[in-house]
Write a protein that holds these residues in place. Structure first.
Motif, PDB file in Angstrom:
ATOM      1  N   ALA A  62     -65.446  12.214 -15.711  1.00  0.00           N
ATOM      2  CA  ALA A  62     -65.781  11.277 -14.641  1.00  0.00           C
ATOM      3  C   ALA A  62     -64.768  10.142 -14.562  1.00  0.00           C
ATOM      4  CB  ALA A  62     -67.183  10.725 -14.859  1.00  0.00           C
ATOM      5  N   VAL A  63     -64.330   9.649 -15.716  1.00  0.00           N
ATOM      6  CA  VAL A  63     -63.349   8.557 -15.746  1.00  0.00           C
ATOM      7  C   VAL A  63     -62.015   9.026 -15.170  1.00  0.00           C
ATOM      8  CG1 VAL A  63     -61.978   7.069 -17.269  1.00  0.00           C
ATOM      9  CG2 VAL A  63     -64.435   7.338 -17.662  1.00  0.00           C
ATOM     10  N   VAL A  64     -61.574  10.201 -15.594  1.00  0.00           N
ATOM     11  CA  VAL A  64     -60.297  10.724 -15.091  1.00  0.00           C
ATOM     12  C   VAL A  64     -60.375  10.979 -13.592  1.00  0.00           C
ATOM     13  CG1 VAL A  64     -58.733  12.708 -15.186  1.00  0.00           C
ATOM     14  CG2 VAL A  64     -59.613  11.705 -17.297  1.00  0.00           C
ATOM     15  N   ALA A  65     -61.492  11.521 -13.146  1.00  0.00           N
ATOM     16  CA  ALA A  65     -61.656  11.802 -11.720  1.00  0.00           C
ATOM     17  C   ALA A  65     -61.659  10.514 -10.906  1.00  0.00           C
ATOM     18  CB  ALA A  65     -62.950  12.580 -11.490  1.00  0.00           C
ATOM     19  N   ALA A  66     -62.275   9.463 -11.430  1.00  0.00           N
ATOM     20  CA  ALA A  66     -62.336   8.195 -10.710  1.00  0.00           C
ATOM     21  C   ALA A  66     -60.947   7.619 -10.484  1.00  0.00           C
ATOM     22  CB  ALA A  66     -63.213   7.208 -11.473  1.00  0.00           C
ATOM     23  N   PHE A  67     -60.114   7.648 -11.507  1.00  0.00           N
ATOM     24  CA  PHE A  67     -58.763   7.099 -11.366  1.00  0.00           C
ATOM     25  C   PHE A  67     -57.871   7.998 -10.518  1.00  0.00           C
ATOM     26  CE2 PHE A  67     -60.003   4.286 -14.814  1.00  0.00           C
ATOM     27  CZ  PHE A  67     -59.315   3.119 -14.501  1.00  0.00           C
ATOM     28  N   ALA A  68     -58.238   9.280 -10.402  1.00  0.00           N
ATOM     29  CA  ALA A  68     -57.452  10.207  -9.586  1.00  0.00           C
ATOM     30  C   ALA A  68     -57.843  10.165  -8.119  1.00  0.00           C
ATOM     31  CB  ALA A  68     -57.604  11.632 -10.121  1.00  0.00           C
ATOM     32  N   PRO A  99     -58.189   9.144  -4.351  1.00  0.00           N
ATOM     33  CA  PRO A  99     -57.240   8.433  -3.471  1.00  0.00           C
ATOM     34  C   PRO A  99     -57.591   6.970  -3.250  1.00  0.00           C
ATOM     35  CG  PRO A  99     -57.768  10.606  -2.586  1.00  0.00           C
ATOM     36  CD  PRO A  99     -58.686  10.386  -3.754  1.00  0.00           C
ATOM     37  N   ASP A 100     -58.886   6.655  -3.146  1.00  0.00           N
ATOM     38  CA  ASP A 100     -59.292   5.270  -2.910  1.00  0.00           C
ATOM     39  C   ASP A 100     -58.937   4.342  -4.069  1.00  0.00           C
ATOM     40  OD1 ASP A 100     -60.310   6.078  -0.512  1.00  0.00           O
ATOM     41  OD2 ASP A 100     -62.412   6.054  -1.147  1.00  0.00           O
ATOM     42  N   ASN A 101     -58.711   4.927  -5.240  1.00  0.00           N
ATOM     43  CA  ASN A 101     -58.415   4.110  -6.427  1.00  0.00           C
ATOM     44  C   ASN A 101     -56.941   4.165  -6.818  1.00  0.00           C
ATOM     45  OD1 ASN A 101     -61.112   3.307  -6.751  1.00  0.00           O
ATOM     46  ND2 ASN A 101     -61.601   5.172  -7.904  1.00  0.00           N
ATOM     47  N   ALA A 102     -56.129   4.723  -5.951  1.00  0.00           N
ATOM     48  CA  ALA A 102     -54.700   4.838  -6.269  1.00  0.00           C
ATOM     49  C   ALA A 102     -54.094   3.464  -6.539  1.00  0.00           C
ATOM     50  CB  ALA A 102     -53.967   5.524  -5.123  1.00  0.00           C
ATOM     51  N   GLY A 103     -53.399   3.355  -7.648  1.00  0.00           N
ATOM     52  CA  GLY A 103     -52.729   2.111  -8.005  1.00  0.00           C
ATOM     53  C   GLY A 103     -53.615   1.069  -8.627  1.00  0.00           C
ATOM     54  N   LYS A 104     -54.884   1.356  -8.783  1.00  0.00           N
ATOM     55  CA  LYS A 104     -55.792   0.377  -9.385  1.00  0.00           C
ATOM     56  C   LYS A 104     -55.744   0.441 -10.905  1.00  0.00           C
ATOM     57  CE  LYS A 104     -59.213   0.202  -5.636  1.00  0.00           C
ATOM     58  NZ  LYS A 104     -60.645   0.407  -5.294  1.00  0.00           N
ATOM     59  N   ALA A 105     -55.846  -0.718 -11.541  1.00  0.00           N
ATOM     60  CA  ALA A 105     -55.891  -0.787 -13.002  1.00  0.00           C
ATOM     61  C   ALA A 105     -57.322  -0.820 -13.514  1.00  0.00           C
ATOM     62  CB  ALA A 105     -55.152  -2.015 -13.501  1.00  0.00           C
ATOM     63  N   VAL A 106     -58.266  -1.139 -12.623  1.00  0.00           N
ATOM     64  CA  VAL A 106     -59.670  -1.214 -12.983  1.00  0.00           C
ATOM     65  C   VAL A 106     -60.487  -0.601 -11.843  1.00  0.00           C
ATOM     66  CG1 VAL A 106     -61.599  -2.706 -13.621  1.00  0.00           C
ATOM     67  CG2 VAL A 106     -59.283  -3.341 -14.281  1.00  0.00           C
ATOM     68  N   VAL A 107     -61.455   0.253 -12.189  1.00  0.00           N
ATOM     69  CA  VAL A 107     -62.336   0.832 -11.182  1.00  0.00           C
ATOM     70  C   VAL A 107     -63.776   0.691 -11.658  1.00  0.00           C
ATOM     71  CG1 VAL A 107     -60.585   2.493 -10.438  1.00  0.00           C
ATOM     72  CG2 VAL A 107     -62.271   3.164 -12.153  1.00  0.00           C
ATOM     73  N   SER A 108     -64.716   0.848 -10.721  1.00  0.00           N
ATOM     74  CA  SER A 108     -66.131   0.781 -11.046  1.00  0.00           C
ATOM     75  C   SER A 108     -66.701   2.186 -11.073  1.00  0.00           C
ATOM     76  CB  SER A 108     -66.871  -0.063 -10.003  1.00  0.00           C
ATOM     77  OG  SER A 108     -68.274  -0.029 -10.234  1.00  0.00           O
ATOM     78  N   ILE A 109     -67.373   2.517 -12.172  1.00  0.00           N
ATOM     79  CA  ILE A 109     -68.014   3.815 -12.323  1.00  0.00           C
ATOM     80  C   ILE A 109     -69.467   3.579 -12.714  1.00  0.00           C
ATOM     81  CG2 ILE A 109     -68.017   6.032 -13.536  1.00  0.00           C
ATOM     82  CD1 ILE A 109     -65.082   5.672 -14.099  1.00  0.00           C
ATOM     83  N   ALA A 110     -70.391   3.917 -11.818  1.00  0.00           N
ATOM     84  CA  ALA A 110     -71.827   3.763 -12.073  1.00  0.00           C
ATOM     85  C   ALA A 110     -72.169   2.354 -12.534  1.00  0.00           C
ATOM     86  CB  ALA A 110     -72.288   4.789 -13.102  1.00  0.00           C
ATOM     87  N   GLY A 111     -71.561   1.375 -11.887  1.00  0.00           N
ATOM     88  CA  GLY A 111     -71.858  -0.010 -12.202  1.00  0.00           C
ATOM     89  C   GLY A 111     -71.135  -0.569 -13.411  1.00  0.00           C
ATOM     90  N   ARG A 112     -70.212   0.198 -13.945  1.00  0.00           N
ATOM     91  CA  ARG A 112     -69.465  -0.265 -15.130  1.00  0.00           C
ATOM     92  C   ARG A 112     -67.984  -0.352 -14.794  1.00  0.00           C
ATOM     93  NH1 ARG A 112     -67.295   2.599 -19.840  1.00  0.00           N
ATOM     94  NH2 ARG A 112     -67.952   4.536 -18.823  1.00  0.00           N
ATOM     95  N   MET A 113     -67.360  -1.461 -15.152  1.00  0.00           N
ATOM     96  CA  MET A 113     -65.938  -1.628 -14.897  1.00  0.00           C
ATOM     97  C   MET A 113     -65.144  -0.888 -15.975  1.00  0.00           C
ATOM     98  SD  MET A 113     -66.153  -3.202 -12.156  1.00  0.00           S
ATOM     99  CE  MET A 113     -64.388  -3.381 -11.854  1.00  0.00           C
ATOM    100  N   VAL A 114     -64.237  -0.025 -15.528  1.00  0.00           N
ATOM    101  CA  VAL A 114     -63.472   0.822 -16.437  1.00  0.00           C
ATOM    102  C   VAL A 114     -61.985   0.567 -16.204  1.00  0.00           C
ATOM    103  CG1 VAL A 114     -62.977   3.188 -17.160  1.00  0.00           C
ATOM    104  CG2 VAL A 114     -65.284   2.571 -16.428  1.00  0.00           C
ATOM    105  N   GLU A 115     -61.251   0.314 -17.277  1.00  0.00           N
ATOM    106  CA  GLU A 115     -59.819   0.031 -17.181  1.00  0.00           C
ATOM    107  C   GLU A 115     -58.994   1.299 -17.337  1.00  0.00           C
ATOM    108  OE1 GLU A 115     -58.462  -3.443 -19.436  1.00  0.00           O
ATOM    109  OE2 GLU A 115     -60.559  -3.810 -19.947  1.00  0.00           O
ATOM    110  N   LYS A 116     -57.711   1.172 -16.990  1.00  0.00           N
ATOM    111  CA  LYS A 116     -56.796   2.310 -17.085  1.00  0.00           C
ATOM    112  C   LYS A 116     -56.689   2.821 -18.521  1.00  0.00           C
ATOM    113  CE  LYS A 116     -53.664   5.086 -15.303  1.00  0.00           C
ATOM    114  NZ  LYS A 116     -53.330   5.847 -16.496  1.00  0.00           N
ATOM    115  N   LEU A 117     -56.815   1.935 -19.495  1.00  0.00           N
ATOM    116  CA  LEU A 117     -56.734   2.367 -20.888  1.00  0.00           C
ATOM    117  C   LEU A 117     -57.864   3.338 -21.218  1.00  0.00           C
ATOM    118  CD1 LEU A 117     -58.963   0.819 -22.984  1.00  0.00           C
ATOM    119  CD2 LEU A 117     -57.605  -1.145 -22.250  1.00  0.00           C
ATOM    120  N   HIS A 118     -59.016   3.167 -20.534  1.00  0.00           N
ATOM    121  CA  HIS A 118     -60.116   4.102 -20.753  1.00  0.00           C
ATOM    122  C   HIS A 118     -59.789   5.476 -20.188  1.00  0.00           C
ATOM    123  CE1 HIS A 118     -62.420   0.164 -20.865  1.00  0.00           C
ATOM    124  NE2 HIS A 118     -62.621   0.687 -22.054  1.00  0.00           N
TER     125      HIS A 118
END
Length: 303
Positions: free
Chosen positions: A255-261, A263-282
């Motif tokens: 789920a984390v890999v899919a979120a960063f992949a 298109p809406d999250n392209a170039g983002k260092a932080v995304v929200s997944i199910a209400g949790r902020m997830v960084e690129k390091l994750h």
């Protein structure tokens, strides 16, 4: 200085079984077990008068060993300070295991001396080195020892904790939960990670204590160890389970890999997944989890 975590290839090291090289029955059985790695021991589990016999048995065993399983084969040698260490290294050249486990490593030179010996013997592509951390001096010199894996031609891949010798030397009590040892164990993990090494937790001596073993595996996993050194085949499956990748962990990583992949999250260092902020390091950690799960599934197919 920039560090490169995990600069060695990802390998499964959940269950690392130690087998006395002098025990013919154990040697034969080891080829049928589902552990990730086997340490063939020439050191503590072999009496001084049996060392030559153990070396001969090990050479014969490696002569017919199936190397296609993906399992790592490691030989633990005796200290070079004694009469058997150099003879053990000659046996290592005959066997060419994946790695050599060095006992009672106290300082960087203990690793460098063996690395130089292999280079001088022409084994430039030969065995990697693992280091037993089981002395007070070894603990004091952890960072410097780990750094030898980052030198030019460095062969060091892995730390293995040896608590039986460490308890004997320091007098630290053998108490369930290892309360007085946890700070030292965490130092080993941190030093290993700083130089991109894997790190294996110590043996659990009472192999009949299933619950105690499970608890210590969970503790080791939570502290950051990659796996556990084992003394009995009955410990293999629990260790593989404890240090493996659960279905929930695999699903979360995907789920984390899919979120960063996305298109809406392209170039983002932080995304929200199910209400949790997830960084690129994750996402980087998730990729490693997925790779580990793939290795486990491949191992199951080949079992």
């Amino acid at each position: 200085m920039n560090r490169t975590p995990h600069h060695h290839p990802l390998r499964l090291r959940r269950s690392v079984l130690t087998v006395p090289a002098v025990n013919a029955r154990a040697l034969a059985k080891s080829a049928t077990l589902e552990c990730d790695a086997i340490i063939f021991d020439l050191e503590d589990s072999v009496l001084p008068e049996k060392k030559a016999e153990a070396r001969a048995a090990l050479a014969a065993h490696f002569g017919k060993l199936d190397r296609s399983s993906g399992r790592e084969h490691i030989i633990r040698i005796n200290s070079l300070d004694g009469p058997d260490g150099a003879l053990d290294l000659e046996t290592v050249l005959d066997c060419m295991p994946d790695a050599v486990l060095l006992p009672k490593v106290c300082e960087p030179q203990d690793v460098l001396t063996v690395a130089d010996w292999f280079s001088e013997a022409g084994a430039d592509d030969g065995p990697r080195l693992w280091a037993m951390i089981e002395t007070a001096a070894g603990l004091l010199n952890l960072a410097a020892i780990a750094e030898t894996g980052r030198t030019h031609g460095g062969r060091l891949d892995c730390f293995v904790v040896g608590l039986n010798d460490l308890r004997k030397e320091t007098g630290i009590a053998d108490i369930p939960g290892r309360p007085f040892l946890v700070p030292l164990l965490l130092q080993v993990v941190v030093a290993a990670r700083a130089s991109g090494l894997d790190v294996i937790d110590a043996v659990f001596n009472d192999f009949a204590d299933v619950d105690g073993f499970a608890a210590e595996c969970l503790q080791g996993r939570q502290m950051g160890f990659d796996g556990k050194m084992l003394i009995h085949p009955a410990q293999i499956t629990p260790a593989n389970d404890a240090y493996g990748v659960s279905e929930a962990e695999a699903a979360e990583a995907l789920a984390v890999v899919a979120a960063f992949a996305a298109p809406d999250n392209a170039g983002k260092a932080v995304v929200s997944i199910a209400g949790r902020m997830v960084e690129k390091l994750h996402a980087d950690q998730a990729q490693r989890t997925i790779a580990k799960a793939d290795l486990i599934n491949e191992r199951k197919k080949n079992a």
